[in-house]
Motif scaffolding. Sequence first.
Motif, PDB file in Angstrom:
ATOM      1  N   MET A   1      28.458  39.171   8.191  1.00  0.00           N
ATOM      2  CA  MET A   1      28.451  37.879   7.166  1.00  0.00           C
ATOM      3  C   MET A   1      29.540  37.227   6.897  1.00  0.00           C
ATOM      4  SD  MET A   1      27.149  38.071   3.089  1.00  0.00           S
ATOM      5  CE  MET A   1      25.555  39.059   3.718  1.00  0.00           C
ATOM      6  N   ARG A   2      29.695  36.193   7.024  1.00  0.00           N
ATOM      7  CA  ARG A   2      31.143  35.331   6.858  1.00  0.00           C
ATOM      8  C   ARG A   2      30.938  34.583   5.295  1.00  0.00           C
ATOM      9  NH1 ARG A   2      34.706  33.941  10.577  1.00  0.00           N
ATOM     10  NH2 ARG A   2      34.901  31.713   9.869  1.00  0.00           N
ATOM     11  N   VAL A   3      31.974  35.085   4.666  1.00  0.00           N
ATOM     12  CA  VAL A   3      31.905  34.581   2.951  1.00  0.00           C
ATOM     13  C   VAL A   3      33.152  33.358   2.996  1.00  0.00           C
ATOM     14  CG1 VAL A   3      32.044  35.070   0.823  1.00  0.00           C
ATOM     15  CG2 VAL A   3      30.626  36.476   2.357  1.00  0.00           C
ATOM     16  N   LEU A   4      33.071  32.287   2.474  1.00  0.00           N
ATOM     17  CA  LEU A   4      34.015  31.519   2.226  1.00  0.00           C
ATOM     18  C   LEU A   4      34.212  31.454   0.769  1.00  0.00           C
ATOM     19  CD1 LEU A   4      35.856  29.064   2.735  1.00  0.00           C
ATOM     20  CD2 LEU A   4      33.989  27.540   2.354  1.00  0.00           C
ATOM     21  N   VAL A   5      35.726  31.638   0.412  1.00  0.00           N
ATOM     22  CA  VAL A   5      35.915  31.868  -1.070  1.00  0.00           C
ATOM     23  C   VAL A   5      36.729  30.442  -1.206  1.00  0.00           C
ATOM     24  CG1 VAL A   5      37.608  32.781  -2.585  1.00  0.00           C
ATOM     25  CG2 VAL A   5      36.212  34.371  -0.945  1.00  0.00           C
ATOM     26  N   CYS A   6      36.368  29.797  -2.127  1.00  0.00           N
ATOM     27  CA  CYS A   6      36.853  28.360  -2.429  1.00  0.00           C
ATOM     28  C   CYS A   6      37.472  28.388  -3.882  1.00  0.00           C
ATOM     29  CB  CYS A   6      35.840  27.349  -2.465  1.00  0.00           C
ATOM     30  SG  CYS A   6      35.356  26.724  -0.927  1.00  0.00           S
ATOM     31  N   GLU A   7      38.836  28.928  -3.787  1.00  0.00           N
ATOM     32  CA  GLU A   7      39.582  28.912  -5.113  1.00  0.00           C
ATOM     33  C   GLU A   7      40.108  27.640  -4.971  1.00  0.00           C
ATOM     34  OE1 GLU A   7      41.578  28.988  -8.422  1.00  0.00           O
ATOM     35  OE2 GLU A   7      42.834  29.294  -6.554  1.00  0.00           O
ATOM     36  N   PHE A   8      39.902  26.700  -6.091  1.00  0.00           N
ATOM     37  CA  PHE A   8      40.233  25.115  -6.289  1.00  0.00           C
ATOM     38  C   PHE A   8      41.685  25.041  -6.225  1.00  0.00           C
ATOM     39  CE2 PHE A   8      41.411  21.448  -8.327  1.00  0.00           C
ATOM     40  CZ  PHE A   8      40.772  20.549  -7.538  1.00  0.00           C
ATOM     41  N   VAL A   9      42.218  25.667  -7.300  1.00  0.00           N
ATOM     42  CA  VAL A   9      43.789  25.613  -7.423  1.00  0.00           C
ATOM     43  C   VAL A   9      44.896  26.084  -6.327  1.00  0.00           C
ATOM     44  CG1 VAL A   9      45.830  26.178  -8.923  1.00  0.00           C
ATOM     45  CG2 VAL A   9      43.410  25.681  -9.895  1.00  0.00           C
ATOM     46  N   THR A  10      44.569  27.302  -5.751  1.00  0.00           N
ATOM     47  CA  THR A  10      45.371  27.547  -4.628  1.00  0.00           C
ATOM     48  C   THR A  10      44.929  27.208  -3.584  1.00  0.00           C
ATOM     49  OG1 THR A  10      44.209  29.745  -4.775  1.00  0.00           O
ATOM     50  CG2 THR A  10      46.031  29.652  -6.214  1.00  0.00           C
ATOM     51  N   GLY A  11      43.694  26.783  -3.473  1.00  0.00           N
ATOM     52  CA  GLY A  11      43.150  26.535  -2.167  1.00  0.00           C
ATOM     53  C   GLY A  11      43.294  25.061  -1.487  1.00  0.00           C
ATOM     54  N   GLY A  12      43.978  24.502  -2.237  1.00  0.00           N
ATOM     55  CA  GLY A  12      44.267  23.009  -1.748  1.00  0.00           C
ATOM     56  C   GLY A  12      43.780  22.149  -2.521  1.00  0.00           C
ATOM     57  N   GLY A  13      42.872  22.269  -3.478  1.00  0.00           N
ATOM     58  CA  GLY A  13      42.445  21.233  -4.340  1.00  0.00           C
ATOM     59  C   GLY A  13      43.444  20.553  -5.088  1.00  0.00           C
ATOM     60  N   MET A  14      44.635  20.910  -5.421  1.00  0.00           N
ATOM     61  CA  MET A  14      45.687  20.325  -6.039  1.00  0.00           C
ATOM     62  C   MET A  14      46.691  20.045  -5.119  1.00  0.00           C
ATOM     63  SD  MET A  14      45.691  22.424  -9.499  1.00  0.00           S
ATOM     64  CE  MET A  14      46.613  21.141 -10.584  1.00  0.00           C
ATOM     65  N   ARG A  15      46.697  19.776  -4.034  1.00  0.00           N
ATOM     66  CA  ARG A  15      47.732  19.825  -2.870  1.00  0.00           C
ATOM     67  C   ARG A  15      48.354  18.366  -3.021  1.00  0.00           C
ATOM     68  NH1 ARG A  15      51.472  19.289  -0.927  1.00  0.00           N
ATOM     69  NH2 ARG A  15      52.446  20.077   0.981  1.00  0.00           N
ATOM     70  N   SER A  16      47.764  17.397  -3.558  1.00  0.00           N
ATOM     71  CA  SER A  16      48.420  16.037  -3.728  1.00  0.00           C
ATOM     72  C   SER A  16      49.149  15.709  -5.110  1.00  0.00           C
ATOM     73  CB  SER A  16      47.328  14.815  -3.387  1.00  0.00           C
ATOM     74  OG  SER A  16      46.619  14.824  -4.426  1.00  0.00           O
ATOM     75  N   GLU A  17      49.198  16.845  -5.694  1.00  0.00           N
ATOM     76  CA  GLU A  17      49.734  16.695  -7.197  1.00  0.00           C
ATOM     77  C   GLU A  17      50.817  17.806  -7.539  1.00  0.00           C
ATOM     78  OE1 GLU A  17      46.594  17.229 -10.649  1.00  0.00           O
ATOM     79  OE2 GLU A  17      45.376  17.066  -8.668  1.00  0.00           O
ATOM     80  N   HIS A  18      51.289  17.844  -8.661  1.00  0.00           N
ATOM     81  CA  HIS A  18      52.306  18.853  -9.015  1.00  0.00           C
ATOM     82  C   HIS A  18      51.255  20.182  -9.354  1.00  0.00           C
ATOM     83  CE1 HIS A  18      55.058  21.518 -11.141  1.00  0.00           C
ATOM     84  NE2 HIS A  18      54.337  21.219 -12.148  1.00  0.00           N
ATOM     85  N   LEU A  19      51.693  21.265  -8.881  1.00  0.00           N
ATOM     86  CA  LEU A  19      50.896  22.422  -9.145  1.00  0.00           C
ATOM     87  C   LEU A  19      51.574  23.466 -10.194  1.00  0.00           C
ATOM     88  CD1 LEU A  19      48.586  24.233  -8.418  1.00  0.00           C
ATOM     89  CD2 LEU A  19      49.880  25.080  -6.314  1.00  0.00           C
ATOM     90  N   PRO A  20      51.043  23.697 -11.520  1.00  0.00           N
ATOM     91  CA  PRO A  20      51.696  24.328 -12.471  1.00  0.00           C
ATOM     92  C   PRO A  20      51.568  25.823 -12.029  1.00  0.00           C
ATOM     93  CG  PRO A  20      50.172  22.905 -13.433  1.00  0.00           C
ATOM     94  CD  PRO A  20      49.926  22.717 -12.001  1.00  0.00           C
ATOM     95  N   PRO A  21      52.920  26.413 -12.059  1.00  0.00           N
ATOM     96  CA  PRO A  21      53.042  27.876 -11.795  1.00  0.00           C
ATOM     97  C   PRO A  21      52.072  28.712 -12.400  1.00  0.00           C
ATOM     98  CG  PRO A  21      55.363  26.753 -12.107  1.00  0.00           C
ATOM     99  CD  PRO A  21      54.256  25.650 -12.754  1.00  0.00           C
ATOM    100  N   SER A  22      51.781  28.416 -13.621  1.00  0.00           N
ATOM    101  CA  SER A  22      50.855  29.172 -14.484  1.00  0.00           C
ATOM    102  C   SER A  22      49.478  29.380 -13.609  1.00  0.00           C
ATOM    103  CB  SER A  22      50.919  28.936 -15.913  1.00  0.00           C
ATOM    104  OG  SER A  22      50.481  27.628 -16.009  1.00  0.00           O
ATOM    105  N   LEU A  23      49.110  28.058 -13.517  1.00  0.00           N
ATOM    106  CA  LEU A  23      47.670  28.058 -12.928  1.00  0.00           C
ATOM    107  C   LEU A  23      47.621  28.458 -11.652  1.00  0.00           C
ATOM    108  CD1 LEU A  23      46.652  24.077 -13.665  1.00  0.00           C
ATOM    109  CD2 LEU A  23      45.624  26.218 -14.539  1.00  0.00           C
ATOM    110  N   ALA A  24      48.680  28.287 -10.707  1.00  0.00           N
ATOM    111  CA  ALA A  24      48.800  28.893  -9.322  1.00  0.00           C
ATOM    112  C   ALA A  24      48.625  30.543  -9.468  1.00  0.00           C
ATOM    113  CB  ALA A  24      50.175  28.330  -8.772  1.00  0.00           C
ATOM    114  N   ARG A  25      49.405  30.913 -10.320  1.00  0.00           N
ATOM    115  CA  ARG A  25      49.505  32.295 -10.330  1.00  0.00           C
ATOM    116  C   ARG A  25      48.111  32.847 -10.926  1.00  0.00           C
ATOM    117  NH1 ARG A  25      53.492  32.250 -13.383  1.00  0.00           N
ATOM    118  NH2 ARG A  25      52.712  32.447 -15.607  1.00  0.00           N
TER     119      ARG A  25
END
Length: 315
Positions: A1-25
């Motif tokens: 079984m293959r399972v895709l985990v889509c965590e928005f913040v670290t998974g590229g959902g904010m790639r085009s903008e500043h990524l706050p360290p607290s959110l990333a952590r």
Amino acid sequence: MRVLVCEFVTGGGMRSEHLPPSLAREGAMMRDALLRDLSELAGVEAVATSDDRLAPPPCGEIHDVRERDDVWKAWASLARGCDVAWPIAPETGGVLSRLARLLGETGVDVIGPSEEAIAIASSKFLTAQRLRERGVPTPPVWRVSAAPDHTSPVVVKPDDGAGCDATLFLEEPPASIPAGSIVQPFVAGEAASLTVLRAHGATRLLSANRQHVAIEDGAFRFQGLTVGAIEDADGRLAALARAVGDALPGLDGIFGIDLVLGADGPVVIEINPRLTTAYCGLRESLGLNPVSLVPPFDVAPLAAWAGARPVEVRL
């Protein structure tokens, strides 16, 4: 079984903008805990995307997201090659709703609440309305600053915000509030949260957690929590979790409930229709792999769960 985990913040959902360290952590902590738990199940292959500005997860099949990549197309493409997808995203701006819908349209089995449940839980106004209609204790809510005199002090926060983001404590109702915000009376007491599992039509309290929340310069600051720190000897919190599950059918999977333990008992503040930071300490607290309780992975009977022990999660 293959399972895709889509965590928005670290998974590229904010790639085009500043990524706050607290959110990333915080996002990385949830992502890594979930990938670890999935990877340790027999026959399960975990897949995830990772913002190429960040360190990749320590396990799983990882796909980098670069500056010019369309991460939404990447998630849809990866989902079509998987059996199951597990979205983790903030409610703000309808991001969680959009991600769950995108994954569902690929035909993959999506773990988590239904679109209707996400829509209600993503709005603090609609959540309060629904809970009050069903007799679940929760503060009244207004979309305007004109509130009854007895509501001082008050809390002002975004209707679709996540966590303590832009959540303000005011001694008096303000003359005006930002568009898209709500006002609620401040409830004094101990900040807490519940980590809840809903599966096969049943709602089960997994842990009752003590939240470490401070008020600094009139704003709430979430500083971490201790998972499993609050006992539920009389079953009141488990009953509250079931009442919330009954009030919002479709709250499937593992989700969170924020509440205050006040002088008159627990009061629900909001519902988080997704994994929360508490998940990072859940495995150690329960003494078992939490994913093993969740369909379609439910290989561990609930009878194997003997209760939670305190585990501190620091941000």
